[in-house]
Design an enzyme around this catalytic site. Structure first.
Site, mmCIF file in Angstrom:
data_model
loop_
_atom_site.group_PDB
_atom_site.id
_atom_site.type_symbol
_atom_site.label_atom_id
_atom_site.label_comp_id
_atom_site.label_asym_id
_atom_site.label_seq_id
_atom_site.Cartn_x
_atom_site.Cartn_y
_atom_site.Cartn_z
ATOM 1 N N LYS A 2 0.719 -1.093 0.112
ATOM 2 C CA LYS A 2 0.016 0.092 -0.067
ATOM 3 C C LYS A 2 0.746 1.216 -0.049
ATOM 4 O O LYS A 2 2.143 1.319 0.289
ATOM 5 C CB LYS A 2 -0.864 0.026 1.128
ATOM 6 N N ARG A 39 -4.506 -9.713 4.529
ATOM 7 C CA ARG A 39 -5.157 -9.823 2.905
ATOM 8 C C ARG A 39 -3.588 -9.317 2.377
ATOM 9 O O ARG A 39 -3.303 -8.256 2.391
ATOM 10 C CB ARG A 39 -6.172 -8.854 2.778
#
Length: 286
Positions: A221, A255
Site C-alpha cells: 500500500k 489480506r
C-alpha cells in the site's frame, strides 16, 4: 474463535487472505487476473501456498472508470461460482460495498463479505446476516467509495477506528451476523494519510484488545511506499516488516498479494511468540 465458511480458527492461528482482482486496472497487478484462466490459476497457487481465504474484488479501490453494480456482479458472480466448484473447502470472500453484489455472490457460495468502505451501504450487513456469512467491518474515515482522502485529520485516529469498527461489528451482530464471523479492519490508507496508517499499526493492540478478530490489509500500500520512498513493485519488504509487527501485536487475518512470503513471516512470528513449534529442531541435539 473465528468461524468462516466450513473453517474454524483458534485465537493464535494466523490466516492468510489472498487477493484475486477481477479488474483490468488494479493498482498492483494491472489486470493480470482479469481473465478467468489466469485468475483461477492464481487461486490454485494461493491455496497451495497456504491461503485459507480467497478475496475476490470486481472494482479497483482507487479512482478510475465507473463500474456499475451490474458490471461488478458480471466480473465476480460467475467466478465465485467456479471457485466454489473447483475449491469446495476454500473460504471465498468478496470485496464489495454494494448490497446487490453481496446478495448475488452469496447466492453462488461466498462465505465472507469484505466491506472495505466502512458500511457506506448498511444493507450489506443485512445481506450477510440473512445468508449466514461473515463480514469485515472496516474504518474508512467516512470517505466515499473510490475516493482518496484530502487533508483528513483526526484528534485520535485509533479512537476513531475503534468507534467506527466496533460500532459496525455490533450492528452486524444485531442484524443477524454470527459474532464469531465478524472481523474488524483498521483500513490502512482508507481515509488516512501515511502517518495515520503508521499509528494505526503501532497501536493495533488496542483493536485486538476489543476481542474482535482483526484483519489487516497492508499489501504494497501507499503508506508503505511513502514510508520507504518505494514504487509499487518495490514494497514487498516493507509490507512484510509491517506484517511481522501486526502479527506480534495480535492481528489474525492478512489480506495479501505475496502468499508464500507472508506464510513464512507469520510462521516465524508465531514460533517466536511460542504459539507454533519449529518445523525442524535438530540443532544442538544430534
Amino acid at each position: 474463535m473465528l468461524r468462516l465458511g466450513r473453517r474454524e480458527f483458534g485465537a493464535h492461528e494466523p490466516v492468510i487472505m489472498a487477493i484475486v482482482n477481477r479488474t483490468p486496472d488494479s493498482f498492483y497487478d494491472q489486470g493480470a487476473t482479469f481473465r478467468d484462466e489466469p485468475a483461477l490459476a492464481r487461486v490454485e497457487q494461493a491455496v497451495s501456498e497456504g491461503a485459507a481465504i480467497i478475496d475476490i474484488g470486481g472494482v479497483k479501490a482507487g479512482p478510475g472508470e465507473e463500474v456499475t453494480a451490474e458490471e461488478e456482479a458480471r466480473r465476480t458472480v460467475g467466478f465465485v461460482a467456479e471457485v466454489r466448484r473447483r475449491f469446495p473447502d476454500v473460504i471465498i470472500s468478496v470485496d464489495t460495498w454494494r448490497h446487490e453484489v453481496g446478495e448475488a455472490v452469496c447466492d453462488v457460495g461466498a462465505d465472507l463479505l469484505n466491506d472495505a468502505w466502512g458500511g457506506v451501504d448498511p444493507r450489506l450487513a443485512e445481506v450477510a446476516g440473512r445468508y449466514g456469512v461473515g463480514l469485515v467491518c472496516t474504518h474508512a474515515g467516512e470517505t466515499q467509495p473510490r475516493t482518496r482522502p484530502h487533508r483528513i485529520a483526526y484528534d485520535d485516529v485509533m479512537a476513531d477506528i475503534l468507534r467506527v469498527t466496533v460500532g459496525l461489528a455490533e450492528r452486524a451482530v444485531a442484524v443477524g451476523v454470527a459474532r464469531e464471523s465478524v472481523l474488524i479492519d483498521p483500513g490502512h490508507d482508507f481515509g488516512k494519510n501515511t502517518r495515520h496508517s503508521l499509528e494505526a499499526t503501532r497501536r493495533l493492540g488496542e483493536m485486538v484488545d476489543t476481542g474482535w478478530p482483526v484483519l489487516v490489509s497492508l499489501s504494497n500500500k501507499d503508506f508503505v511506499g511513502e514510508t520507504l520512498d518505494r514504487p509499487v513493485k518495490e514494497r514487498v519488504v516493507g509490507t512484510l516488516a509491517t506484517t511481522a509487527v501486526s502479527a506480534w501485536l495480535g492481528a489474525q487475518v492478512y489480506r495479501v498479494h505475496e502468499v508464500a512470503e507472508t506464510r513464512q513471516v507469520l510462521d516465524m512470528v508465531a514460533s517466536i511468540a511460542g504459539h507454533r513449534p519449529p518445523a525442524v529442531a535438530r540443532r544442538g541435539l544430534a
